[in-house]
Design a protein around this motif. Structure first.
Motif: not given
Ligand SMILES: CC(C)(COP(=O)(O)OP(=O)(O)OC[C@H]1O[C@@H](n2cnc3c(N)ncnc32)[C@H](O)[C@@H]1OP(=O)(O)O)[C@@H](O)C(=O)NCCC(=O)NCCS
Length: 174
Positions: A30, A93-95, A100-106, A132, A137-139, A141
């Motif tokens: 990654v 953090i890494a997925v 990705r976009r399946q809620g794992i990082a969340s 990045n 966007a994740l943060y 969110h």
């Protein structure tokens, strides 16, 4: 392996040295300047402030069909945070890129925030590459807001960091 929490098909554990090969497989894939094995070892064994949470999935549709979902289901992501008194610092953090976009990082962020709040943290802090936008966007969110930048913070390629904060942090979320 110490199970922390089960969220659907995702189980979150505290990382041990036995998890390092899988963490490094994702990390090296990654990042352009990945953390070394020694760096992760120091986080797990030598840093009292550090927690690494790993996510494993028991859902065969999330992982390679030929994967043996036996005793230890495959790792799909991880997060490293430091809980330093009133600060929860997000270090890494890494997925898995395929998942990705399946809620794992969340789920990983949620568990970290729960741990930080449980130990008295009142604000979350992090740095992220200016380019990045996905991580930003994740943060966002999660309610993080940008409050400044740090010049030439990153190498390979050289880039400024955006500084983001979440204050107050609360768990469960409102
Ligand atoms: C950033 C990263 C960890 C996100 O992991 P993820 O598991 O895909 O994230 P989630 O599925 O939990 O996404 C949660 C929210 O973040 C935002 N988000 C995540 N990926 C996004 C994308 N590609 N585009 C726009 N928003 C995105 C969305 O708001 C998303 O909620 P939604 O799906 O309901 O719209 C992942 O992309 C990754 O590993 N990137 C490479 C490593 C990295 O950049 N780490 C951060 C270093 S600071």
């Amino acid at each position: 392996m110490k199970l922390e929490i089960e969220l659907g098909d995702i189980s979150i554990f505290q990382a041990t040295l036995d998890d390092l090969d899988e963490i490094l497989a994702i990390e090296n894939h990654v990042f352009s300047t990945p953390w070394s094995r020694k760096a992760f070892e120091a986080e797990i064994n030598g840093n009292e402030f550090s927690s690494i949470f790993i996510a494993r999935s028991r859902d065969s549709s999330r992982v390679c069909p030929s994967t043996d979902l036996g005793a230890t289901p495959p790792m799909v992501g991880y997060i490293c945070v430091w809980i330093v008194f009133e600060e929860l610092r997000f270090m890494n953090i890494a997925v898995d890129a395929k998942l990705r976009r399946q809620g794992i990082a969340s789920k990983l962020l949620s568990r970290s925030i729960e741990a930080g709040v449980g130990q008295g943290a009142q604000r979350g802090l992090l740095e992220v590459r200016k380019s990045n936008h996905v991580a930003q966007a994740l943060y966002m969110h999660f309610g993080f807001q940008s409050y400044g930048s740090r010049r030439q913070y990153y190498t390979n390629p050289n880039e400024d960091a955006m500084l983001m904060a979440l204050e107050p942090i609360v768990f469960p979320f409102r």
